[in-house]
Design a protein around this motif. Structure first.
Motif, short mmCIF file in Angstrom:
data_model
loop_
_atom_site.label_atom_id
_atom_site.label_comp_id
_atom_site.label_asym_id
_atom_site.label_seq_id
_atom_site.Cartn_x
_atom_site.Cartn_y
_atom_site.Cartn_z
N SER A 183 15.32 12.79 10.11
CA SER A 183 16.22 12.42 9.02
C SER A 183 15.94 11.04 8.44
CB SER A 183 17.68 12.46 9.51
OG SER A 183 17.86 11.58 10.60
N ARG A 184 14.84 10.42 8.86
CA ARG A 184 14.51 9.08 8.36
C ARG A 184 13.09 9.06 7.82
NH1 ARG A 184 16.43 5.21 13.39
NH2 ARG A 184 18.37 6.33 13.93
N ALA A 185 12.81 8.02 7.04
CA ALA A 185 11.45 7.85 6.52
C ALA A 185 10.50 7.55 7.68
CB ALA A 185 11.42 6.72 5.51
N ALA A 186 9.24 7.90 7.50
CA ALA A 186 8.23 7.63 8.53
C ALA A 186 8.11 6.13 8.77
CB ALA A 186 6.89 8.21 8.10
N VAL A 187 7.81 5.78 10.01
CA VAL A 187 7.60 4.38 10.39
C VAL A 187 6.14 4.03 10.09
CG1 VAL A 187 7.64 2.69 12.25
CG2 VAL A 187 9.35 4.53 12.18
N GLY A 188 5.93 3.00 9.29
CA GLY A 188 4.57 2.64 8.89
C GLY A 188 4.17 1.25 9.34
N ALA A 189 2.88 1.06 9.52
CA ALA A 189 2.33 -0.25 9.86
C ALA A 189 0.99 -0.40 9.15
CB ALA A 189 2.15 -0.39 11.37
N VAL A 190 0.68 -1.64 8.75
CA VAL A 190 -0.57 -1.95 8.06
C VAL A 190 -1.25 -3.11 8.77
CG1 VAL A 190 -1.63 -2.71 5.89
CG2 VAL A 190 0.34 -1.17 5.83
N ALA A 191 -2.54 -2.95 9.07
CA ALA A 191 -3.30 -4.01 9.74
C ALA A 191 -3.99 -4.90 8.72
CB ALA A 191 -4.33 -3.40 10.68
N PRO A 192 -4.02 -6.19 8.95
CA PRO A 192 -4.74 -7.09 8.04
C PRO A 192 -6.25 -6.91 8.16
CG PRO A 192 -4.02 -8.30 9.97
CD PRO A 192 -3.42 -6.92 10.09
N VAL A 193 -6.96 -7.36 7.15
CA VAL A 193 -8.43 -7.30 7.18
C VAL A 193 -8.94 -8.28 8.24
CG1 VAL A 193 -10.53 -7.81 5.87
CG2 VAL A 193 -8.63 -6.59 4.78
N PRO A 194 -9.78 -7.83 9.17
CA PRO A 194 -10.30 -8.74 10.20
C PRO A 194 -11.34 -9.68 9.60
CG PRO A 194 -11.33 -6.59 10.40
CD PRO A 194 -10.26 -6.45 9.35
N GLY A 195 -11.54 -10.81 10.25
CA GLY A 195 -12.44 -11.82 9.73
C GLY A 195 -13.85 -11.34 9.48
N HIS A 196 -14.36 -10.46 10.35
CA HIS A 196 -15.75 -10.04 10.20
C HIS A 196 -15.97 -9.11 9.02
CE1 HIS A 196 -14.16 -6.60 12.55
NE2 HIS A 196 -15.13 -5.91 11.98
N MET A 197 -14.88 -8.59 8.42
CA MET A 197 -15.00 -7.72 7.25
C MET A 197 -14.61 -8.41 5.95
SD MET A 197 -13.58 -4.02 8.68
CE MET A 197 -13.73 -3.23 7.07
N ALA A 198 -14.06 -9.60 6.04
CA ALA A 198 -13.47 -10.26 4.88
C ALA A 198 -14.48 -10.50 3.76
CB ALA A 198 -12.81 -11.57 5.29
N ASP A 199 -15.63 -11.07 4.08
CA ASP A 199 -16.61 -11.39 3.04
C ASP A 199 -17.16 -10.13 2.38
OD1 ASP A 199 -16.27 -14.07 3.53
OD2 ASP A 199 -18.10 -14.29 4.73
N ALA A 200 -17.47 -9.13 3.19
CA ALA A 200 -18.01 -7.89 2.64
C ALA A 200 -17.01 -7.21 1.71
CB ALA A 200 -18.41 -6.93 3.76
N LEU A 201 -15.74 -7.19 2.10
CA LEU A 201 -14.72 -6.57 1.26
C LEU A 201 -14.46 -7.40 0.00
CD1 LEU A 201 -12.15 -5.25 3.89
CD2 LEU A 201 -13.57 -3.88 2.34
N ALA A 202 -14.51 -8.72 0.13
CA ALA A 202 -14.31 -9.57 -1.05
C ALA A 202 -15.40 -9.30 -2.09
CB ALA A 202 -14.32 -11.04 -0.64
N ALA A 203 -16.63 -9.11 -1.64
CA ALA A 203 -17.74 -8.81 -2.55
C ALA A 203 -17.54 -7.47 -3.24
CB ALA A 203 -19.06 -8.82 -1.80
N LEU A 204 -16.77 -6.59 -2.61
CA LEU A 204 -16.52 -5.26 -3.16
C LEU A 204 -15.23 -5.18 -3.95
CD1 LEU A 204 -17.72 -3.37 0.00
CD2 LEU A 204 -18.69 -3.04 -2.28
N GLY A 205 -14.56 -6.33 -4.15
CA GLY A 205 -13.39 -6.36 -5.00
C GLY A 205 -12.06 -6.52 -4.30
N HIS A 206 -12.06 -6.64 -2.99
CA HIS A 206 -10.79 -6.81 -2.28
C HIS A 206 -10.28 -8.23 -2.46
CE1 HIS A 206 -8.33 -7.75 1.36
NE2 HIS A 206 -7.80 -6.60 1.02
N ARG A 207 -9.01 -8.36 -2.79
CA ARG A 207 -8.40 -9.67 -2.95
C ARG A 207 -7.79 -10.14 -1.63
NH1 ARG A 207 -5.13 -9.21 -8.74
NH2 ARG A 207 -6.95 -8.75 -10.04
N ALA A 208 -7.91 -11.42 -1.37
CA ALA A 208 -7.37 -11.99 -0.13
C ALA A 208 -5.89 -11.67 -0.01
CB ALA A 208 -7.61 -13.49 -0.09
N GLU A 209 -5.47 -11.34 1.19
CA GLU A 209 -4.08 -10.98 1.43
C GLU A 209 -3.29 -12.19 1.91
OE1 GLU A 209 -4.81 -7.99 4.32
OE2 GLU A 209 -5.21 -6.44 2.83
N PRO A 210 -1.99 -12.26 1.57
CA PRO A 210 -1.18 -13.38 2.06
C PRO A 210 -1.08 -13.35 3.56
CG PRO A 210 0.20 -11.69 1.05
CD PRO A 210 -1.22 -11.33 0.73
#
Length: 214
Positions: A183-210
């Motif tokens: 009877s309730r909405a699903a419980v969700g969780a989101v993981a932040p981008v790890p440091g070793h992926m940050a540069d590669a994702l930034a080059a692909l258009g990912h914006r830094a997360e707060p």
């Protein structure tokens, strides 16, 4: 239920050769309960992101049923070598053991277990792509084998990619959504981008997360 942000490079449970594992630290996650939590599913040693734990036996049973029924929505991010011809699609390739002496190494095998992975492109740049992947089944190394089979091996994959390139596997269990209550909405969780992926994702258009406070 607990959801951990698992770091890359540590196994979730002890292997045959021993060594450190996440399970060795679960006693600090009891938070007042008499028993330590336990794994509701698994992530590879080199995969980072959302890992679900059950805090007691009844919870583990419920979570196990949800995972088995495919009712838990899992979203992964990966940086791959290559560029898919389409913007999205479904990989439907059965998987089986590659070599019994290599433990969990897998390969595409028509006689193996059914395996499906939905995917879409989130970014492209200079011969690499940022993919969102949603496995509909939970086979060992499914995303890694599926992407490699279509010509897009994951960056940093020492088994199915370029072994000589080195680096850390660029695979993140980005989000999980668990329908714990009818009877309730699903419980969700989101993981932040790890440091070793940050540069590669930034080059692909990912914006830094707060960053979280505290």
């Amino acid at each position: 239920m607990l959801v951990l942000d698992k770091p890359a490079g540590i196994a979730v449970h002890p292997g045959p050769k021993g060594g450190d594992s996440l399970e060795a630290h679960f006693d600090s996650l009891r938070f007042g309960l008499p028993r330590v939590p336990a794994l509701a599913h698994r992530l590879d040693r080199d995969t980072s992101g959302c890992l679900v734990l059950g805090r007691h036996r009844k919870a583990l049973q419920k979570l196990g049923q949800l995972f088995k029924a495919g009712r838990i929505d899992k979203t992964y991010w990966a940086v791959v070598e290559g560029s898919p011809a389409e913007e999205s699609g479904l990989i439907d390739l059965a998987l089986g053991r590659r070599d019994e002496t290599r433990g969990w190494w897998m390969q595409v095998d028509p006689a193996g277990q059914p395996a499906e992975t939905a995917w879409r492109v989130l970014g492209r740049h200079e011969g690499r792509s940022w993919l969102e992947l949603k496995p509909r089944t939970g086979r060992t190394h499914q995303i890694r084998v599926h992407c490699a089979a279509l010509g897009w091996p994951l960056v940093g994959d020492p088994i199915y990619g370029d072994r000589a390139a080195g680096g850390t596997l660029h695979l993140l269990a980005r989000a999980v959504s668990v329908p714990l209550y009818a009877s309730r909405a699903a419980v969700g969780a989101v993981a932040p981008v790890p440091g070793h992926m940050a540069d590669a994702l930034a080059a692909l258009g990912h914006r830094a997360e707060p960053q979280p406070e505290g």
